[in-house]
Write an enzyme that holds these catalytic residues in place. Sequence first.
Site, PDB file in Angstrom:
ATOM      1  N   ASN A  10      40.266  44.563  45.853  1.00 43.21           N
ATOM      2  CA  ASN A  10      41.090  44.547  47.053  1.00 43.21           C
ATOM      3  C   ASN A  10      42.236  45.519  46.813  1.00 43.21           C
ATOM      4  O   ASN A  10      43.161  45.218  46.060  1.00 43.21           O
ATOM      5  CB  ASN A  10      41.613  43.122  47.298  1.00 43.21           C
ATOM      6  CG  ASN A  10      42.584  43.059  48.466  1.00 43.21           C
ATOM      7  OD1 ASN A  10      42.765  44.038  49.200  1.00 43.21           O
ATOM      8  ND2 ASN A  10      43.205  41.914  48.657  1.00 43.21           N
ATOM      9  N   TRP A  11      42.138  46.673  47.432  1.00 45.67           N
ATOM     10  CA  TRP A  11      43.154  47.716  47.199  1.00 45.67           C
ATOM     11  C   TRP A  11      44.469  47.419  47.920  1.00 45.67           C
ATOM     12  O   TRP A  11      45.463  48.097  47.686  1.00 45.67           O
ATOM     13  CB  TRP A  11      42.617  49.092  47.646  1.00 45.67           C
ATOM     14  CG  TRP A  11      41.505  49.632  46.797  1.00 45.67           C
ATOM     15  CD1 TRP A  11      40.875  48.982  45.756  1.00 45.67           C
ATOM     16  CD2 TRP A  11      40.900  50.918  46.888  1.00 45.67           C
ATOM     17  NE1 TRP A  11      39.913  49.806  45.217  1.00 45.67           N
ATOM     18  CE2 TRP A  11      39.907  51.003  45.893  1.00 45.67           C
ATOM     19  CE3 TRP A  11      41.094  52.022  47.737  1.00 45.67           C
ATOM     20  CZ2 TRP A  11      39.113  52.135  45.706  1.00 45.67           C
ATOM     21  CZ3 TRP A  11      40.312  53.157  47.559  1.00 45.67           C
ATOM     22  CH2 TRP A  11      39.329  53.214  46.550  1.00 45.67           C
ATOM     23  N   LYS A  12      44.452  46.454  48.807  1.00 41.34           N
ATOM     24  CA  LYS A  12      45.645  46.110  49.589  1.00 41.34           C
ATOM     25  C   LYS A  12      46.199  47.387  50.262  1.00 41.34           C
ATOM     26  O   LYS A  12      45.421  48.280  50.598  1.00 41.34           O
ATOM     27  CB  LYS A  12      46.678  45.392  48.715  1.00 41.34           C
ATOM     28  CG  LYS A  12      46.046  44.176  47.997  1.00 41.34           C
ATOM     29  CD  LYS A  12      47.023  43.257  47.342  1.00 41.34           C
ATOM     30  CE  LYS A  12      46.262  42.100  46.686  1.00 41.34           C
ATOM     31  NZ  LYS A  12      47.144  41.129  46.060  1.00 41.34           N
ATOM     32  N   HIS A 100      43.158  36.180  53.487  1.00 43.49           N
ATOM     33  CA  HIS A 100      43.921  36.437  52.264  1.00 43.49           C
ATOM     34  C   HIS A 100      45.309  35.787  52.395  1.00 43.49           C
ATOM     35  O   HIS A 100      45.894  35.798  53.471  1.00 43.49           O
ATOM     36  CB  HIS A 100      44.050  37.945  52.013  1.00 43.49           C
ATOM     37  CG  HIS A 100      44.550  38.239  50.632  1.00 43.49           C
ATOM     38  ND1 HIS A 100      45.880  38.122  50.294  1.00 43.49           N
ATOM     39  CD2 HIS A 100      43.892  38.581  49.508  1.00 43.49           C
ATOM     40  CE1 HIS A 100      46.015  38.400  49.002  1.00 43.49           C
ATOM     41  NE2 HIS A 100      44.826  38.680  48.495  1.00 43.49           N
ATOM     42  N   GLU A 102      48.135  36.758  51.599  1.00 42.55           N
ATOM     43  CA  GLU A 102      49.179  37.660  52.098  1.00 42.55           C
ATOM     44  C   GLU A 102      49.127  37.732  53.620  1.00 42.55           C
ATOM     45  O   GLU A 102      50.164  37.855  54.282  1.00 42.55           O
ATOM     46  CB  GLU A 102      49.028  39.049  51.448  1.00 42.55           C
ATOM     47  CG  GLU A 102      49.478  39.013  49.995  1.00 42.55           C
ATOM     48  CD  GLU A 102      48.809  40.011  49.084  1.00 42.55           C
ATOM     49  OE1 GLU A 102      48.177  40.973  49.571  1.00 42.55           O
ATOM     50  OE2 GLU A 102      48.904  39.835  47.849  1.00 42.55           O
ATOM     51  N   GLU A 172      41.934  32.013  45.337  1.00 46.05           N
ATOM     52  CA  GLU A 172      43.076  32.789  44.837  1.00 46.05           C
ATOM     53  C   GLU A 172      44.344  31.937  44.906  1.00 46.05           C
ATOM     54  O   GLU A 172      44.977  31.862  45.965  1.00 46.05           O
ATOM     55  CB  GLU A 172      43.280  34.047  45.684  1.00 46.05           C
ATOM     56  CG  GLU A 172      42.101  34.983  45.697  1.00 46.05           C
ATOM     57  CD  GLU A 172      42.513  36.401  46.057  1.00 46.05           C
ATOM     58  OE1 GLU A 172      42.196  37.312  45.281  1.00 46.05           O
ATOM     59  OE2 GLU A 172      43.186  36.597  47.091  1.00 46.05           O
ATOM     60  N   GLY A 178      49.373  38.837  41.716  1.00 51.05           N
ATOM     61  CA  GLY A 178      50.346  39.896  41.462  1.00 51.05           C
ATOM     62  C   GLY A 178      51.496  39.464  40.567  1.00 51.05           C
ATOM     63  O   GLY A 178      52.504  40.154  40.461  1.00 51.05           O
ATOM     64  N   SER A 218      45.657  38.051  39.343  1.00 52.90           N
ATOM     65  CA  SER A 218      45.975  38.659  38.033  1.00 52.90           C
ATOM     66  C   SER A 218      44.779  38.706  37.091  1.00 52.90           C
ATOM     67  O   SER A 218      44.921  38.556  35.875  1.00 52.90           O
ATOM     68  CB  SER A 218      47.153  37.941  37.367  1.00 52.90           C
ATOM     69  OG  SER A 218      48.302  38.047  38.172  1.00 52.90           O
ATOM     70  N   GLY A 239      43.002  42.599  42.494  1.00 52.92           N
ATOM     71  CA  GLY A 239      44.031  43.414  43.141  1.00 52.92           C
ATOM     72  C   GLY A 239      44.428  44.568  42.246  1.00 52.92           C
ATOM     73  O   GLY A 239      43.747  45.592  42.148  1.00 52.92           O
ATOM     74  N   GLY A 240      45.527  44.394  41.529  1.00 55.28           N
ATOM     75  CA  GLY A 240      46.111  45.463  40.717  1.00 55.28           C
ATOM     76  C   GLY A 240      45.122  46.174  39.808  1.00 55.28           C
ATOM     77  O   GLY A 240      45.111  47.412  39.740  1.00 55.28           O
TER      78      GLY A 240
HETATM   79  P1  13P Z   1      46.114  40.726  41.728  1.00 57.95           P
HETATM   80  O1  13P Z   1      44.827  40.912  40.965  1.00 57.95           O
HETATM   81  O2  13P Z   1      46.943  41.951  41.811  1.00 57.95           O
HETATM   82  O3  13P Z   1      46.863  39.516  41.253  1.00 57.95           O
HETATM   83  O4  13P Z   1      45.689  40.412  43.247  1.00 57.95           O
HETATM   84  C1  13P Z   1      44.746  39.454  43.492  1.00 57.95           C
HETATM   85  C2  13P Z   1      44.408  39.469  44.936  1.00 57.95           C
HETATM   86  O5  13P Z   1      45.212  39.094  45.767  1.00 57.95           O
HETATM   87  C3  13P Z   1      43.093  39.990  45.321  1.00 57.95           C
HETATM   88  O6  13P Z   1      42.825  39.728  46.651  1.00 57.95           O
END
Ligand code: 13P
Length: 256
Positions: A10-12, A100, A102, A172, A178, A218, A239-240
């Site tokens: 997920n590149w956000k 998600h 977020e 999640e 994050g 994470s 994510g990251g």
């Molecule tokens: P991180 O891996 O950066 O914690 O993000 C997880 C995430 O929200 C994937 O959708």
Amino acid sequence: MARKPVMAGNWKMNNTTGEAVVLAQEISNRYYRDWSDKVDIVVCPPFVDLKSVYNVFEFDHARIGVGGQDVFWEKSGAYTGEISPHMLKEIGCTHCIIGHSERRTMFGETNEFVNRKAKALIAEGLTPIICVGESLAVRDEGTTNEFVTAQVDAAFAGIEEAQAAKCIIAYEPIWAIGTGRTATPEQADEVCRVIREKIEELYSKDLAEGMRILYGGSMNVGNVEGLIACPNIDGGLIGGAALKADSFCDLIKACM
Ligand code: 13P
């Protein structure tokens, strides 16, 4: 039942189209053909990058799926700023993240929205990656299982078994996203098991055993092995660590 793992990036809100093409090309350069026999690989870039990223994988014959990070449930019309499942399908997407945390916390996404989006994606032949997960307050209160199963219940409302079988769930925990604070394998597996039991209660043992349930929060090269080894965790929503080709590909390799 052996479930094929899924590793989804997920590149956000990261990467301009130029940057997205570079990252997609780097992933494609590291990709081996037999990977996709063992793991389903998906990347979810911002909407504006989707077609370019799709083109990179298509040109290289890399079997890497491309997905949206959100969608609206109508096919077309006066919905300023929105993107439909039909539009995603038309540019080659196979998947789409919905619900998600977020989007739930910052953009008012409700369980009902998630349910409508899931139905619309399924109708278009796309695979919803349905995100669920509790806040730290909910975890501290000791009601994580109830909270997460209620999200699952609502997301699947009115969805028939044959359609539900097309979905992927991502657990999640919000406190792990994050933050560098990963859930322990035991914590993550426990909730994924409870989600699987909920799917069995809603549908059948067969469907529950076949449902891919991912962990997200994470996930990195240091903790992936322990998480992936858990009986109820079938991959990751990353994510990251998905923003660098090396770490994303190392996470994929950990699933093989
Ligand atoms: P991180 O891996 O950066 O914690 O993000 C997880 C995430 O929200 C994937 O959708």
